[in-house]
Design an enzyme around this catalytic site. Structure first.
Site, short mmCIF file in Angstrom:
data_model
loop_
_atom_site.label_atom_id
_atom_site.label_comp_id
_atom_site.label_asym_id
_atom_site.label_seq_id
_atom_site.Cartn_x
_atom_site.Cartn_y
_atom_site.Cartn_z
N HIS A 1 0.98 -1.24 0.09
CA HIS A 1 0.20 -0.16 0.04
C HIS A 1 0.82 1.22 -0.16
O HIS A 1 0.81 2.09 -0.72
CB HIS A 1 -0.95 0.04 1.19
CG HIS A 1 -1.61 1.54 1.50
ND1 HIS A 1 -2.61 1.66 0.84
CD2 HIS A 1 -1.25 2.19 2.32
CE1 HIS A 1 -3.07 2.97 1.00
NE2 HIS A 1 -2.04 3.33 1.85
N HIS B 1 1.44 4.95 -2.75
CA HIS B 1 1.86 6.42 -2.46
C HIS B 1 3.20 7.06 -3.28
O HIS B 1 3.12 8.04 -3.51
CB HIS B 1 2.05 6.53 -0.91
CG HIS B 1 0.71 6.66 0.00
ND1 HIS B 1 0.04 7.63 -0.03
CD2 HIS B 1 0.18 5.61 0.80
CE1 HIS B 1 -1.14 7.31 0.67
NE2 HIS B 1 -0.93 6.21 1.40
N GLU C 1 -5.50 9.63 -0.23
CA GLU C 1 -5.83 8.23 -0.21
C GLU C 1 -6.99 7.81 -1.35
O GLU C 1 -6.92 6.80 -1.84
CB GLU C 1 -6.40 7.85 1.03
CG GLU C 1 -5.33 7.87 2.23
CD GLU C 1 -4.42 6.85 2.14
OE1 GLU C 1 -4.55 6.03 1.42
OE2 GLU C 1 -3.32 6.92 3.00
N SER D 1 -3.96 0.93 -4.59
CA SER D 1 -3.74 -0.50 -3.85
C SER D 1 -4.46 -1.59 -3.82
O SER D 1 -4.30 -2.51 -3.24
CB SER D 1 -2.79 -0.15 -2.73
OG SER D 1 -3.58 0.50 -1.82
FE FE Z 1 -1.94 5.44 2.92
#
Ligand code: FE
Ligand code: PHE
Length: 339
Positions: free
Chosen positions: A165, A170, A211, A230
């Site tokens: 993730h 990111h 996010e 993700s």
């Molecule tokens: Fe995150």
């Protein structure tokens, strides 16, 4: 299976817990405290072995063959889904950083690469860290990632943020100069928000951009948020389902909007471009916004306002089905978790 990441959410819960105490004290005796020059309640300190800034060595050679294969499986599955659904900037970030070279990325190597591109680095941490430390890292152009990777049994569902993730989701966009600047500005803004006890408002901005953000392209909305990118199931849901609302991004509106951490989002906010996101957030002084938000009621995640620029009005069928299923399981209505 729903795939949710609650890193910021959980971090916020954690901070909220310590803030409850702080609020109890501070509301009544903030002045007295200030006069006596008493410092704020102590923050938790890093576990033994971790650095004072919470970082730990990645120990790349310590990953097992199974762990590297888990990365490869996740990587190829996500790439298959995201090829036509992610923002071009996200996909080119994966390429530029060579994230598909096989196995869990060696973050020293990745950081060298990223440093040349945008001046960012990636470090590992043992788990969730206090918000203030997290903001300080961002402000210093350091992204902190979980070191562990999910087990093969957790491929589809995992609560804490793991290295897939954090790094796949990111870090790809940190290769993009504008987004890289946005993340640093966010870190600085985060530190500033603490002075106004407004971190909960600023957290919503993170949630609905970093996010779970979508960005407008000539082919329609595309994914850039790490929580979506993700997750196989939310990648499909966020763009293809007729259930969620898709609304044009509006800074103050987003900071009023609560979010859920236990299911797919009921509303996604679509930015015009990364340039526009950076410009709006830099140009706006959040201090008066925080003051206004303090007296405005916050909005539930499904709400559509007359002022909203609606890109697609959702049926909310998914949220409704989930609620009915919950009710059947528990024999009573269970309110969803909102932040
Ligand atoms: Fe995150
Ligand atoms: N302009 C914001 C403030 O005054 C800082 C900020 C920038 C916050 C970018 C988030 C993202 O606090």
């Amino acid at each position: 299976m729903v795939h949710i990441f609650t890193d910021f959410g959980t971090m916020f819960q954690y901070i909220k817990k310590s803030r409850v105490k702080w609020k109890e004290i501070s509301r009544k005796v903030r002045h007295a405290y200030r006069m006596e020059n008493v410092k704020s309640p102590p923050r938790p300190s890093p576990p033994p072995g971790a650095n004072p800034d919470w970082t730990i060595p990645q120990d790349w050679s310590g990953y097992t063959a199974v762990e590297h294969v888990t990365w490869d499986r996740l990587y190829s599955r996500q790439l298959g889904i995201l090829r036509d659904q992610a923002a071009p900037e996200f996909l080119s970030g994966l390429d530029l950083l060579d994230m598909g070279r096989g196995g869990i990325p060696d973050l020293d190597r990745l950081s060298e690469h990223l440093m040349r591109l945008t001046g960012w680095r990636v470090e590992t941490v043992p788990g969730l860290i206090p918000a203030e430390d997290f903001f300080r890292h961002l402000a210093n152009r350091t992204f902190v990632a979980g070191r562990f990777i999910r087990t093969p049994q957790q491929i589809d569902y995992l609560e804490e943020p793991d290295i897939f993730h954090d790094v796949f989701g990111h870090v790809a966009l940190l290769a993009h100069p504008i987004f890289a600047d946005y993340m640093q500005a966010y870190g600085e803004g985060g530190l500033r928000s603490l002075q106004f006890s407004a971190m909960d408002k600023l957290a919503r901005l993170y949630w609905y951009t970093v996010e779970f953000g979508l960005v407008s392209t000539s082919d329609g909305p595309r994914i850039y948020g790490a929580g979506i990118a993700s997750s196989a199931s939310e990648s499909k849901f966020s763009l293809q389902s007729d259930s969620p609302n898709r609304l044009a991004f509006d800074l103050q509106r987003v900071m009023r909007t609560r979010y859920r951490i236990d299911d797919f989002q009921q509303t996604y906010f679509v930015i015009d471009s990364f340039e526009d996101l950076l410009r709006q957030t830099l140009e706006t002084d959040f201090a008066p916004v925080y003051a206004e938000l303090e007296i405005e009621t916050s909005l539930t995640p499904d709400l559509v306002l007359a002022q909203d620029r609606v890109i697609q009005l959702g049926s909310q069928s998914h949220a409704r089905d989930q609620m009915l299923a919950e009710r059947a399981r528990h024999g009573a209505a269970v309110l969803p978790q909102w932040h």
